[in-house]
Design an enzyme around this catalytic site. Structure first.
Site, PDB file in Angstrom:
ATOM      1  N   ILE A  94       0.841  -1.197   0.000  1.00  0.00           N
ATOM      2  CA  ILE A  94       0.000   0.000   0.000  1.00  0.00           C
ATOM      3  C   ILE A  94       0.877   1.247   0.000  1.00  0.00           C
ATOM      4  CG2 ILE A  94      -1.820   1.269   1.190  1.00  0.00           C
ATOM      5  CD1 ILE A  94      -2.556  -1.381   2.571  1.00  0.00           C
ATOM      6  N   TYR A  95       1.889   1.261   0.842  1.00  0.00           N
ATOM      7  CA  TYR A  95       2.812   2.401   0.909  1.00  0.00           C
ATOM      8  C   TYR A  95       3.494   2.606  -0.436  1.00  0.00           C
ATOM      9  CZ  TYR A  95       6.706   5.324   2.508  1.00  0.00           C
ATOM     10  OH  TYR A  95       7.631   6.344   2.672  1.00  0.00           O
ATOM     11  N   ALA A  96       4.007   1.521  -1.019  1.00  0.00           N
ATOM     12  CA  ALA A  96       4.670   1.633  -2.321  1.00  0.00           C
ATOM     13  C   ALA A  96       3.711   2.169  -3.375  1.00  0.00           C
ATOM     14  CB  ALA A  96       5.227   0.274  -2.748  1.00  0.00           C
ATOM     15  N   SER A 116       1.158   4.126  -2.925  1.00  0.00           N
ATOM     16  CA  SER A 116       0.923   5.557  -2.700  1.00  0.00           C
ATOM     17  C   SER A 116       2.107   6.399  -3.156  1.00  0.00           C
ATOM     18  CB  SER A 116       0.630   5.814  -1.213  1.00  0.00           C
ATOM     19  OG  SER A 116       1.782   5.626  -0.404  1.00  0.00           O
ATOM     20  N   LYS A 117       3.311   5.869  -2.960  1.00  0.00           N
ATOM     21  CA  LYS A 117       4.503   6.628  -3.333  1.00  0.00           C
ATOM     22  C   LYS A 117       4.781   6.551  -4.840  1.00  0.00           C
ATOM     23  CE  LYS A 117       5.572   8.306   0.680  1.00  0.00           C
ATOM     24  NZ  LYS A 117       5.524   9.768   0.941  1.00  0.00           N
TER      25      LYS A 117
END
Length: 268
Positions: free
Chosen positions: A153-155, A157-158
């Site tokens: 999820i973080y990847a 978003s980034k």
């Protein structure tokens, strides 16, 4: 060059970590500082610490609430003045396998890391264009270039932030708008956000990252990747077969195991 002296600089997530350190450097260079943060207690502490260095305006806000962002942006423009430099620094991370993630974790991560920078930029960019002066700095991540297990999820978003940020740069260049855009893609930073991460590649020191970001803004850098080896990521992805890239990054460098003992910090 982007002059920080006499410029009005807004930093989101400015009450801790590299946000606070960048704020201090802005004041030391003669800029006027505006910090936004969700944590009211840390916000007050940071304002008290930094006000001896220069003029500091602090506002508690949840940047995922678009209407609140619009209202606070209007208040700042009316009562303080136009923002010359916007540093979209606020970010959150949830670790773990994607199939075990909650809808709330997905929505919150995308809202903070990907959508909020876009909404904030929309509030202040038109003024920068009309004045033909301004700078947008987006703190993305090396995870916006490198896929990594247990941070899908973080990847995601980034990756969204990185693609949007550099597309915005190209638009400003085509329009000859006088507005510069810097995209920052650092490796893990020792701010507490990634507590528990184990890495063969050295984890970055927040003081060094903050200094480099401010210098990158001053020099109108397009991309700032840290450490220097991150500059070769996209080249390597295009040059080598995926199986070899996965083997080297995952097995040799151990990047794919870095999140195995991730603890992080409370995002609530």
């Amino acid at each position: 060059m982007t002059k920080i002296k006499s410029s009005r600089v807004l930093i989101t997530g400015g009450a801790s970590g590299i946000g606070r350190l960048m704020g201090k450097k802005v004041l030391e260079k003669g800029g006027e500082l505006i910090i936004w943060d969700l944590n009211g207690k840390k916000l007050k502490e940071t304002q008290d610490q930094l006000k001896a260095c220069g003029e500091v305006h602090a506002f508690e806000i949840d940047i995922t609430k678009q209407q609140d962002v619009k209202e606070l942006a209007a208040k700042i423009k009316a009562e303080i003045g136009p923002v010359d430099i916007l540093i979209n620094n606020a970010g959150i991370v949830y670790g773990g396998n994607f199939h075990e993630s909650t809808p709330d974790a997905i929505n919150k991560t995308m809202a903070v890391n990907a959508l909020a920078p876009m909404h904030l930029t929309q509030e202040f960019l038109p003024g920068m264009i009309s004045r033909k002066f301004g700078h947008i700095c987006n703190i993305a991540s090396s995870a916006g270039l490198v896929s990594n297990p247990k941070m899908a999820i973080y990847a995601g978003s980034k990756w969204a932030c990185t693609g949007w940020s550099d597309s915005l740069r190209l638009e400003m260049k085509a329009l000859k708008a006088g507005v510069h855009v810097t995209t920052v893609t650092p490796y893990y930073i020792n701010t507490g956000m990634f507590d528990g991460v184990k890495s063969f590649i050295p984890i970055l020191k927040e003081e060094k990252v903050a200094s480099k970001v401010i210098k990158a803004i001053e020099n109108n850098r397009i991309f700032l990747s840290m450490p220097w080896s991150m500059r070769f990521v996209r080249f390597s992805q295009g040059l080598f077969p995926i199986w070899f890239y996965d083997w080297f990054v995952g097995k040799v460098l151990g990047v794919y195991k870095t999140m195995d003992e991730f603890k992080g910090r409370n995002n609530n």
